[in-house]
Design a protein around this motif. Structure first.
Motif, mmCIF file in Angstrom:
data_model
loop_
_atom_site.group_PDB
_atom_site.id
_atom_site.type_symbol
_atom_site.label_atom_id
_atom_site.label_comp_id
_atom_site.label_asym_id
_atom_site.label_seq_id
_atom_site.Cartn_x
_atom_site.Cartn_y
_atom_site.Cartn_z
ATOM 1 N N GLN A 24 34.613 38.532 -6.730
ATOM 2 C CA GLN A 24 35.554 38.612 -7.843
ATOM 3 C C GLN A 24 36.534 37.444 -7.773
ATOM 4 O O GLN A 24 36.701 36.825 -6.723
ATOM 5 C CB GLN A 24 36.290 39.947 -7.850
ATOM 6 N N THR A 25 37.147 37.153 -8.886
ATOM 7 C CA THR A 25 38.110 36.060 -8.956
ATOM 8 C C THR A 25 39.512 36.621 -8.803
ATOM 9 O O THR A 25 39.910 37.535 -9.521
ATOM 10 C CB THR A 25 37.992 35.308 -10.293
ATOM 11 N N GLY A 27 43.502 35.333 -8.468
ATOM 12 C CA GLY A 27 44.415 34.204 -8.561
ATOM 13 C C GLY A 27 43.716 32.894 -8.819
ATOM 14 O O GLY A 27 44.155 31.846 -8.340
ATOM 15 N N GLY A 28 42.618 32.962 -9.561
ATOM 16 C CA GLY A 28 41.860 31.763 -9.868
ATOM 17 C C GLY A 28 40.948 31.305 -8.758
ATOM 18 O O GLY A 28 40.309 30.239 -8.868
ATOM 19 N N ILE A 29 40.834 32.096 -7.687
ATOM 20 C CA ILE A 29 40.015 31.734 -6.529
ATOM 21 C C ILE A 29 38.836 32.690 -6.426
ATOM 22 O O ILE A 29 39.007 33.916 -6.488
ATOM 23 C CB ILE A 29 40.844 31.808 -5.228
ATOM 24 N N GLU A 30 37.645 32.150 -6.278
ATOM 25 C CA GLU A 30 36.480 33.001 -6.055
ATOM 26 C C GLU A 30 36.589 33.649 -4.680
ATOM 27 O O GLU A 30 36.871 32.967 -3.687
ATOM 28 C CB GLU A 30 35.199 32.179 -6.148
ATOM 29 N N CYS A 31 36.382 34.955 -4.617
ATOM 30 C CA CYS A 31 36.556 35.693 -3.368
ATOM 31 C C CYS A 31 35.394 36.661 -3.150
ATOM 32 O O CYS A 31 34.744 37.104 -4.098
ATOM 33 C CB CYS A 31 37.859 36.492 -3.379
ATOM 34 N N ASP A 107 49.570 28.276 -1.051
ATOM 35 C CA ASP A 107 49.669 29.068 -2.278
ATOM 36 C C ASP A 107 48.487 30.017 -2.439
ATOM 37 O O ASP A 107 48.622 31.095 -3.051
ATOM 38 C CB ASP A 107 49.764 28.151 -3.497
ATOM 39 N N LYS A 108 47.329 29.653 -1.883
ATOM 40 C CA LYS A 108 46.159 30.525 -1.947
ATOM 41 C C LYS A 108 46.364 31.760 -1.073
ATOM 42 O O LYS A 108 45.980 32.876 -1.439
ATOM 43 C CB LYS A 108 44.906 29.751 -1.537
ATOM 44 N N ALA A 111 48.638 34.015 -2.935
ATOM 45 C CA ALA A 111 47.903 34.720 -3.994
ATOM 46 C C ALA A 111 47.132 35.902 -3.418
ATOM 47 O O ALA A 111 47.052 36.972 -4.045
ATOM 48 C CB ALA A 111 46.952 33.761 -4.707
ATOM 49 N N TYR A 115 47.643 39.875 -4.261
ATOM 50 C CA TYR A 115 46.504 40.740 -4.618
ATOM 51 C C TYR A 115 46.524 42.012 -3.777
ATOM 52 O O TYR A 115 46.329 43.126 -4.295
ATOM 53 C CB TYR A 115 45.193 39.985 -4.407
#
Length: 241
Positions: A24-25, A27-31, A107-108, A111, A115
């Motif tokens: 899932q995405t 904060g704009g990051i693929e996780c 910042d990641k 995020a 979450y």
């Protein structure tokens, strides 16, 4: 600040594994997300230089079954290193200055913390492998709200890094990492030192618990499981149920 020579020259294992979590995405990051989304305890995982390897995904699933909401952000994306980069000093130096720097990843991490908070997680720990160990000690120094961190066959650790930690730290070096005795001792003055621990895996190599581990080899699988058990014990002691 440098990578262990084994890190710069040893390729990842070509492993296969069928994940039980989901992508899932955030904060704009693929996780990659695993475990119970209702869990009150969370873990943010920082992979090694080779990115979303099957071994680290499997490790996330194992930790997820231990009662954690686990998130593995693809911090590097297309900037993860490859076998073709091995032995190239300039590539590794550039990695440390840019995609692999704390400035590029802070910042990641924030995020991922947001979450976890939005998901109802009440206590969050972090785990880093290889280069990820450097990110973990930086996060423990600069970010609020983390209950503890673990660094597994860590790279790039410099004198004074551990002393800056503001939460308990578990250190799991392999035979290829330096002697961290003096560095670990800098934690002794911390109020949480009793919760810190260091266990060396001097019978294992850099990356055995990450992308370089061949878990089809019984000895390597056993030692990886030993490391995972230590992770579960540690985070069980520093996170609320």
């Amino acid at each position: 600040m440098s990578f262990p020579s084994a890190c710069c020259n040893t390729p990842p294992v070509r492993a296969t594994y069928t994940p039980t979590g989901e992508r899932q995405t955030i904060g704009g990051i693929e996780c990659y997300v695993s475990g119970s989304k209702d869990a009150k305890r969370g873990l943010i995982i920082n992979y090694d230089i080779f990115g979303m390897h099957a071994n680290v995904v499997q490790l996330c699933d194992i930790l997820g079954t231990s009662g954690y909401h686990v998130v593995l952000p693809d911090l590097l994306g297309s900037n993860a290193l490859t076998e073709a980069d091995l032995g190239k000093h300039g590539v590794f130096s550039a990695f440390c200055k840019h995609a692999g720097s704390w400035a590029a990843n802070k910042d990641k991490y924030i995020a991922m913390q947001e979450y976890m908070k939005d998901s109802g997680v009440e206590s969050v720990g972090i785990i880093g492998f290889c280069w990820g160990g450097k990110m973990v000690v930086a996060a423990l120094a600069e970010l609020d709200g983390l209950v503890g961190g673990a660094i597994v066959h860590p790279a790039l650790i410099e004198s004074g890094d551990m002393a800056k930690a503001n939460a308990p730290l578990l250190v799991l070096p392999s035979k290829d990492e330096p002697d961290f005795t003096d560095e670990f001792a800098t934690l002794e003055g911390k109020p949480f030192f009793a919760q810190c621990s260091m266990v060396r895996f001097d019978d294992m190599f850099h990356g055995f618990c990450g992308a370089r581990g061949d878990w089809s080899v019984p000895e390597q699988a056993k030692r990886a499981n030993d490391a995972i058990e230590l992770l579960v014990q540690f985070f069980g002691s520093v996170t609320s149920q």
